[in-house]
Scaffold this motif. Structure first.
Motif, PDB file in Angstrom:
ATOM      1  N   THR A  22       0.737  -1.313   0.133  1.00  0.00           N
ATOM      2  CA  THR A  22       0.115   0.034   0.115  1.00  0.00           C
ATOM      3  C   THR A  22       0.876   1.260   0.098  1.00  0.00           C
ATOM      4  N   ASP A  23       0.739   2.128  -1.024  1.00  0.00           N
ATOM      5  CA  ASP A  23       1.554   3.128  -1.096  1.00  0.00           C
ATOM      6  C   ASP A  23       0.971   4.655  -0.337  1.00  0.00           C
ATOM      7  N   VAL A  24       1.428   4.797   0.811  1.00  0.00           N
ATOM      8  CA  VAL A  24       0.422   5.720   1.783  1.00  0.00           C
ATOM      9  C   VAL A  24       0.675   7.197   1.549  1.00  0.00           C
ATOM     10  N   HIS A  25       1.655   7.545   0.443  1.00  0.00           N
ATOM     11  CA  HIS A  25       1.757   8.875  -0.106  1.00  0.00           C
ATOM     12  C   HIS A  25       2.215   9.100  -1.288  1.00  0.00           C
ATOM     13  N   THR A  26       1.739   9.569  -2.119  1.00  0.00           N
ATOM     14  CA  THR A  26       2.180   9.912  -3.645  1.00  0.00           C
ATOM     15  C   THR A  26       1.613  11.316  -3.917  1.00  0.00           C
ATOM     16  N   HIS A  27       1.928  11.900  -5.231  1.00  0.00           N
ATOM     17  CA  HIS A  27       1.404  12.804  -5.645  1.00  0.00           C
ATOM     18  C   HIS A  27       0.713  12.656  -7.125  1.00  0.00           C
TER      19      HIS A  27
END
Ligand code: RAT
Ligand code: ZN
Length: 417
Positions: A22-27
């Motif tokens: 789970t990628d918890v912070h992206t833009h």
């Protein structure tokens, strides 16, 4: 039960390679937001990490102003020329481009940028997004959705489709420091009764604004990046008041954590635009005071300075409402990921989230996660081998559980807490 340590370590490597993250912070943004979703060769080559690096080697005559006035493809050509062809492509961001193109089956050995561009031009973005998520083996990525951007408000008003693999977070940096006046303007325009010199009513309206936005976009968490000097919680200052009287009451009401990204020293060189921020050591005691004062709130935290990591990790042992995530920006380099991940495992077990991608360009999910998986695999092989040598016999299910924990399982458990 594994008969010998080699079988065990093979299983660990396989688990790290195959566990969904789970990628918890992206833009990232959904394809329906058109040009807001960045992808493809020119975007990946003009990632701000690489643009910043370009100016360490570019000729004096290439000013930032000149560079940014060029079309994207010409900017990408300059990065390719100076970092990849004239330089050694050895930095983490440069290696990331190579890994990404290589995993996509593109000709990196032949250095065929024209052929690579042609391949991207043939992709359909909806299919390509699904392919990238599958290659990186991500269940979902959390976007950064600003509560104060007109463009973003427009997207939400249009109710554009968002794929299930993208979830929202409510970004609220504008409430702090230099942004306050703009925040007041945006909230006033939206009909909230707020004043530049805040009174009780203003704080209550800010809380209401955040709750209303949350109803609209259903964020996984609220988030803000705070500079090392601005991160001064506990005194009689605007930052403390906004946190205590608006942000945390709203977060508790909505039932989400507040994610703090601490330590980016804003615009050290503004000419570099997105890449212009530096790093500074922040005061972990400020966070300690915040945790003491908000036992009912939950905090997701990452810090930018390597110097802060040990103190921060110790703090996470003291407060069950603090969850550490990611090796952020200047910490997202193999040597520091290795150090931080070991430190966190040794102090916290699996109760942390080892990484987030911070991807601004879709394709970056491929390299950010493949580079991280390799480092985490090496560390876990060592840790499980030590346990095996000490007589402990981990099962396949336990290994799968533990790997998933640091790749998103612990994050989800924290959200549920
Ligand atoms: O790592 C980055 O891309 C930074 O520019 C920041 O965006 C940072 O991650 C942030 O979310 O503020
Ligand atoms: Zn970010």
């Amino acid at each position: 039960m594994f008969k010998n340590v080699n079988d065990l370590t093979d299983a660990v490597r396989k688990a790290v390679e195959t566990t969904v993250v789970t990628d918890v912070h992206t833009h990232l943004f959904p394809p329906s937001y058109d040009e807001a979703l960045l992808w493809g060769a020119d975007e990946i080559l003009t990632y701000h990490y690489l643009v910043t690096e370009l100016f360490t080697v570019a000729p004096h005559s290439l000013t930032c102003e000149k560079f940014f006035s060029l079309p994207k493809s010409a900017q990408a050509d300059l990065v390719w020329e100076h970092i990849f062809l004239k330089g050694g492509a050895l930095s983490e961001a440069a290696r990331g481009v190579i890994t990404t193109f290589n995993h996509l089956g593109l000709d990196v050995a032949g250095r065929d940028l024209a052929g690579i561009r042609k391949w991207f031009a043939e992709q359909n973005i909806d299919e390509y997004l699904a392919k990238v998520f599958e290659m990186a083996n991500i269940d979902y990525a959390v976007m950064t959705n600003s509560a104060f951007s007109a463009a973003e408000a427009d997207f939400w008003r249009q109710d554009l489709p968002v794929p299930d693999c993208l979830k929202t977070s409510l970004r609220i940096d504008t409430l702090f420091d230099d942004g306050w006046e703009k925040a007041v303007e945006v909230m006033s325009d939206a009909g909230y009764d707020v004043k530049i010199e805040p009174d009780d009513k203003t704080y209550d309206e800010v809380r209401r604004f955040l709750v209303d936005w949350s109803e609209r976009i259903k964020p996984v968490y609220f988030a803000a990046s705070i500079g090392p000097d601005e991160f001064a919680y506990g005194d009689d200052n605007p930052f403390t008041h906004v946190i205590d009287r608006a942000v945390m009451p709203a977060a508790v009401e909505v039932g989400v954590p507040f994610a703090l990204m601490i330590g980016a020293r804003g615009a050290v060189n503004p000419n570099l635009r997105a890449g212009g921020a530096g790093v500074g050591v922040a005061d972990v005691m400020s966070l300690t005071r915040m945790l003491q004062n908000h036992a009912d709130g939950k905090f997701l935290v990452t810090m930018l300075s390597r110097d802060n990591q040990h103190e921060l990790t110790v703090l996470a042992r003291k407060f069950g409402n603090l969850h550490l995530f990611g090796c952020w920006w200047y910490c997202n380099n193999p040597s520091i990921i290795d150090e931080m991940t070991r430190q966190r495992l040794e102090l916290l077990g699996t109760a942390f989230t080892s990484q987030h991608s911070d991807a601004r360009v879709l394709d970056q999910l491929i390299y950010k996660w493949s580079h991280t998986r390799k480092i985490v695999a090496d560390i876990l092989v060592e840790k499980y081998s030590d346990l095996f040598a000490a007589g402990w016999r981990p099962t396949q299910e336990e290994i799968t559980r533990d790997v998933r924990a640091i790749f998103g399982g612990s994050f989800e458990a924290f959200l549920e807490k």
